[in-house]
Design a protein around this motif. Sequence first.
Motif, PDB file in Angstrom:
ATOM      1  N   ILE A  58       0.847  -1.202   0.000  1.00 48.09           N
ATOM      2  CA  ILE A  58       0.000   0.000   0.000  1.00 48.09           C
ATOM      3  C   ILE A  58       0.878   1.246   0.000  1.00 48.09           C
ATOM      4  O   ILE A  58       0.642   2.194  -0.759  1.00 48.09           O
ATOM      5  N   THR A 211      -5.234  -3.446   0.025  1.00 41.31           N
ATOM      6  CA  THR A 211      -5.988  -2.947   1.176  1.00 41.31           C
ATOM      7  C   THR A 211      -7.005  -3.973   1.684  1.00 41.31           C
ATOM      8  O   THR A 211      -7.131  -4.160   2.893  1.00 41.31           O
ATOM      9  N   TYR A 218      -5.297  -6.966   9.642  1.00 42.07           N
ATOM     10  CA  TYR A 218      -5.259  -5.985  10.728  1.00 42.07           C
ATOM     11  C   TYR A 218      -6.379  -6.270  11.735  1.00 42.07           C
ATOM     12  O   TYR A 218      -6.154  -6.303  12.938  1.00 42.07           O
ATOM     13  N   ALA A 229       5.506  -0.462  10.464  1.00 38.19           N
ATOM     14  CA  ALA A 229       6.031   0.898  10.323  1.00 38.19           C
ATOM     15  C   ALA A 229       7.406   0.871   9.658  1.00 38.19           C
ATOM     16  O   ALA A 229       7.678   1.662   8.743  1.00 38.19           O
TER      17      ALA A 229
ATOM     18  N   GLY B  16      -1.528  11.833   1.928  1.00 35.34           N
ATOM     19  CA  GLY B  16      -1.573  10.552   2.642  1.00 35.34           C
ATOM     20  C   GLY B  16      -0.184  10.038   2.967  1.00 35.34           C
ATOM     21  O   GLY B  16       0.087   9.567   4.074  1.00 35.34           O
ATOM     22  N   THR B  20       1.338   9.617   6.799  1.00 36.50           N
ATOM     23  CA  THR B  20       1.764   8.280   7.200  1.00 36.50           C
ATOM     24  C   THR B  20       3.232   8.287   7.625  1.00 36.50           C
ATOM     25  O   THR B  20       3.585   7.731   8.670  1.00 36.50           O
ATOM     26  N   LEU B  24       4.310   7.372  11.468  1.00 41.47           N
ATOM     27  CA  LEU B  24       4.998   6.093  11.666  1.00 41.47           C
ATOM     28  C   LEU B  24       6.462   6.291  12.058  1.00 41.47           C
ATOM     29  O   LEU B  24       6.993   5.530  12.874  1.00 41.47           O
ATOM     30  N   LEU B  44       1.409   4.737  16.168  1.00 40.85           N
ATOM     31  CA  LEU B  44       1.498   3.629  15.205  1.00 40.85           C
ATOM     32  C   LEU B  44       0.117   3.247  14.684  1.00 40.85           C
ATOM     33  O   LEU B  44      -0.069   3.011  13.488  1.00 40.85           O
ATOM     34  N   THR B  45      -0.873   3.204  15.593  1.00 37.58           N
ATOM     35  CA  THR B  45      -2.227   2.804  15.174  1.00 37.58           C
ATOM     36  C   THR B  45      -2.811   3.810  14.188  1.00 37.58           C
ATOM     37  O   THR B  45      -3.304   3.430  13.119  1.00 37.58           O
ATOM     38  N   LEU B  48      -1.018   3.657  10.789  1.00 39.99           N
ATOM     39  CA  LEU B  48      -1.411   2.508   9.962  1.00 39.99           C
ATOM     40  C   LEU B  48      -2.834   2.678   9.436  1.00 39.99           C
ATOM     41  O   LEU B  48      -3.130   2.289   8.304  1.00 39.99           O
ATOM     42  N   LEU B  49      -3.717   3.282  10.258  1.00 39.18           N
ATOM     43  CA  LEU B  49      -5.093   3.487   9.777  1.00 39.18           C
ATOM     44  C   LEU B  49      -5.114   4.483   8.619  1.00 39.18           C
ATOM     45  O   LEU B  49      -5.841   4.279   7.643  1.00 39.18           O
ATOM     46  N   LEU B  51      -2.719   4.892   6.524  1.00 38.22           N
ATOM     47  CA  LEU B  51      -2.192   4.103   5.402  1.00 38.22           C
ATOM     48  C   LEU B  51      -3.312   3.284   4.744  1.00 38.22           C
ATOM     49  O   LEU B  51      -3.437   3.247   3.520  1.00 38.22           O
ATOM     50  N   LEU B  52      -4.147   2.630   5.573  1.00 36.79           N
ATOM     51  CA  LEU B  52      -5.210   1.753   5.059  1.00 36.79           C
ATOM     52  C   LEU B  52      -6.368   2.535   4.440  1.00 36.79           C
ATOM     53  O   LEU B  52      -7.053   2.026   3.552  1.00 36.79           O
ATOM     54  N   THR B  54      -6.132   5.598   2.936  1.00 39.27           N
ATOM     55  CA  THR B  54      -5.752   6.357   1.735  1.00 39.27           C
ATOM     56  C   THR B  54      -6.210   5.687   0.427  1.00 39.27           C
ATOM     57  O   THR B  54      -6.766   6.367  -0.436  1.00 39.27           O
TER      58      THR B  54
END
Lengths: 275, 94
Positions: A58, A211, A218, A229, B16, B20, B24, B44-45, B48-49, B51-52, B54
Motif C-alpha cells: 500500500i 488494502t 489488521y 512501520a 496521505g 503516514t 509512523l 502507530l495505530t 497505519l489506519l 495508510l489503510l 488512503t
Amino acid sequence: MEVVTPLTALVTLMMSMLSGSLGAMLGIGGGVFLVPFLILVVGLPFHQAAAVSLAAVIASSTAVSAATAGRQLINIRLGMVLEVATAAGGLAGGLTALMLTPHTLQIIFAVVALLVAAAVVRGPETPPLPHDADTGLLGGRFTDVRTGHTVTYAVRRLHVGLIASFLAGNLSTLLGIGGGVVKVPVLVTWCGIPMRVAAATSAFMIGVTATSGAVIYYGHGQMIPALAASAVLGTQLGSAIGLRAAARARARGLRMLLAGVLVVVAGLMVLRAVR
Amino acid sequence: MIRDLEHRLGRLLTFGTRVTTGLLALGLAMTFAFPASPPTHALLTVGLLVLLVTPVARVVVSVLGFVRARDWWFALYTGAVLALLLISFVAAFG
C-alpha cells in the motif's frame, strides 16, 4: 515475535528499501520479495508476514502514484476496469485455496513466472502506433521522460488483461502480494501497453488490491505495528530511489529487469514449496 | 476531466504519504525510546489506519470524478471496486 528489536526493525527497513525501489521501477509492490524475507529471515509465521508485506505494498502504491500522477502515465480507466477483475479474483481466492494446496500453487506460480519471463524477454508483439492513431476508450498517449518522444497506444486483447488481473487478485490473498508482478508483464507483452504506463497503472491499483487483504489481517490482530512501520518507511524511501532510477532507464532495460525479477520470484516460490 | 482527476488524486496521495511517514517515523522512534507507552501505540495505530484509508479515499475521489463527468460506465466500475473494498472493512472491523 511480538517484541520488535531495533535490529529487526533496521533489517526490515533496509530490505523494504530494496524491494520498494525495485517495486517503484516496475510497478510491483515488492511483496513477492518481502513475504519470503519476513518468513525466512525475520521468522514470522505466514499470516503476520503477509500483513506486513501488504502494508508495504500500500505504501509503495501511494508513494509511487503521488509522484507519477499528472504525467499521463497512470491509465485510471484501464486500472479501474482491471481492478474489478482483481477484486473478483480476490473473492474467489478462498475457493482456489480449497482446490489447491499451497505447495501446488507455488510450483504452478514458479512455472508460469518462468514462461512469462521468456515472453517478456522476447518483447511485445505490438508495433508502436502512429501519433494520430485512434487510441480507443482505454488507450492513451504520454511523453517518455527519457526520450522526449510522444508514445501513442491502444489496449489490445483486453480479455487477457482481465484474466491476468483475476489471477493477480486470487494470488494476492493467498500469497500476501499486490499482484503487480502478474499484471505488468501481461499488460506489456500481450495487451499493447507501454512499459512505463503498465508500471504506473499497476502501481496505482496494487494499493487498492492490497488494502482488502491488509484490513482483514489488521482486524484479526496479525499486523505487528512497529514492524509494519519499518516496512512502510523503508518502502517509501525505496520508492523515491526507484522512481529516479526508472526515469533514467530505457523502457527495454526495465523490461529486462522485470524478466530477471520473474526468474528470481520463480526460484523463491520453489524454495518455499520444497521447504 | 481525467487530467483534473489525476491532479486531485496526486494531491490526495501526497498528503496521505506525508501524514503516514510523519506518524509512523515518530511512532517507530518512540517504540524504542518508550516501549508500550500509550502515545507510542496511538501514533502507530493512527499511522497505519491512515495508510489503510488512503486507497479507499483514492477510489472515492475517482468515483466522484467519473460521476461529475457523467461517465456512468466508469462510475459503475469504480463504484463496484469501492463496494468490494468496503465489504472487506466490514468483514475486518464489523
